[in-house]
Design a protein around this motif. Structure first.
Motif, short mmCIF file in Angstrom:
data_model
loop_
_atom_site.label_atom_id
_atom_site.label_comp_id
_atom_site.label_asym_id
_atom_site.label_seq_id
_atom_site.Cartn_x
_atom_site.Cartn_y
_atom_site.Cartn_z
N MET A 104 26.13 -7.12 -5.35
CA MET A 104 25.45 -8.46 -4.39
C MET A 104 25.37 -10.24 -6.10
N ALA A 105 26.04 -9.50 -7.56
CA ALA A 105 25.53 -10.63 -7.77
C ALA A 105 23.86 -10.25 -8.70
N LEU A 106 24.02 -9.12 -8.70
CA LEU A 106 22.44 -8.70 -9.14
C LEU A 106 21.73 -8.26 -10.53
N CYS A 107 22.69 -7.54 -10.50
CA CYS A 107 22.75 -7.11 -11.96
C CYS A 107 23.59 -7.25 -13.38
N SER A 108 24.71 -7.42 -13.64
CA SER A 108 25.27 -8.14 -14.97
C SER A 108 25.74 -6.48 -15.08
N THR A 109 26.01 -5.38 -14.36
CA THR A 109 26.17 -4.13 -14.69
C THR A 109 27.94 -3.88 -14.52
N CYS A 110 28.74 -4.78 -14.14
CA CYS A 110 29.57 -5.36 -14.10
C CYS A 110 30.70 -6.05 -14.63
N ASP A 165 47.74 -9.45 -9.65
CA ASP A 165 48.29 -8.46 -9.51
C ASP A 165 48.71 -9.24 -11.16
N GLY A 166 48.34 -7.81 -12.67
CA GLY A 166 48.36 -8.16 -12.96
C GLY A 166 47.05 -7.94 -14.56
N LEU A 167 46.21 -8.74 -14.18
CA LEU A 167 44.92 -9.17 -14.10
C LEU A 167 44.48 -7.88 -15.29
N GLU A 168 44.32 -8.54 -16.75
CA GLU A 168 43.60 -7.75 -17.97
C GLU A 168 41.78 -8.12 -18.07
N VAL A 169 41.09 -7.37 -18.19
CA VAL A 169 39.93 -7.66 -19.04
C VAL A 169 39.53 -6.42 -19.63
N ARG A 170 38.50 -6.69 -19.71
CA ARG A 170 37.36 -5.76 -21.41
C ARG A 170 36.14 -5.69 -20.22
N LEU A 171 35.35 -4.04 -20.26
CA LEU A 171 34.20 -4.10 -20.34
C LEU A 171 33.86 -5.07 -21.23
N ALA A 172 32.84 -5.57 -20.23
CA ALA A 172 31.74 -5.59 -21.76
C ALA A 172 30.03 -4.98 -21.86
N PRO A 173 29.78 -4.86 -23.44
CA PRO A 173 28.71 -3.64 -23.10
C PRO A 173 27.97 -4.09 -22.97
N GLU A 174 27.32 -2.55 -22.47
CA GLU A 174 26.41 -2.25 -21.78
C GLU A 174 24.87 -2.78 -22.54
N ASP A 175 24.43 -3.95 -21.17
CA ASP A 175 23.17 -4.48 -21.55
C ASP A 175 22.39 -3.12 -22.42
N GLU A 176 20.60 -4.15 -22.56
CA GLU A 176 20.11 -2.46 -23.52
C GLU A 176 19.27 -2.25 -21.90
N GLU A 177 18.61 -0.40 -21.78
CA GLU A 177 18.81 -0.59 -20.39
C GLU A 177 17.26 -0.30 -20.42
#
Ligand code: FES
Length: 107
Positions: free
Chosen positions: A44-50, A94-106
């Motif tokens: 829902m674009a409400l948490c930024s964990t993605c 197709d072919g998209l390349e992404v990197r996961l951002a560091p996790e926010d502080e808990e």
């Protein structure tokens, strides 16, 4: 089927294959492959964990106001930050390349 490359927080590269006719988004795809993306708000674009960084130069759809607002509040935001749940898997990604951002502080 299209291929997406996701670089995990440990620097490992994962090649993910996905159909384009299921309406999946990047967050759901990562979860389906067992990558550590929480997707707490269910897309829902409400948490930024993605939160991810887009590394390839794909033309992605513009950010919605909700996505911009959420990234405004997120940690470790870069120019290429996007919310994975707002990136839909289509022929154009197709072919998209992404990197996961560091996790926010808990919280
Ligand atoms: Fe919550 Fe993407 S899953 S913002």
């Amino acid at each position: 089927m299209i291929n997406i490359t996701v670089i995990g927080r440990d620097g490992q590269k994962h090649s993910l294959e996905t159909p384009t006719d299921m309406g999946l988004n990047l967050m759901e795809l990562c979860k389906a492959y067992g990558l550590p993306v929480k997707g707490t708000c269910g897309g829902m674009a409400l948490c930024s964990t993605c939160h991810t960084y887009v590394l390839s130069d794909h033309e992605l759809p513009e950010m919605s106001a909700d996505e911009e607002d959420m990234l405004d509040q997120a940690f470790f935001v870069e120019d290429n930050s996007r919310l994975g749940c707002q990136i839909r898997m289509t022929e154009e990604t197709d072919g998209l390349e992404v990197r996961l951002a560091p996790e926010d502080e808990e919280v």
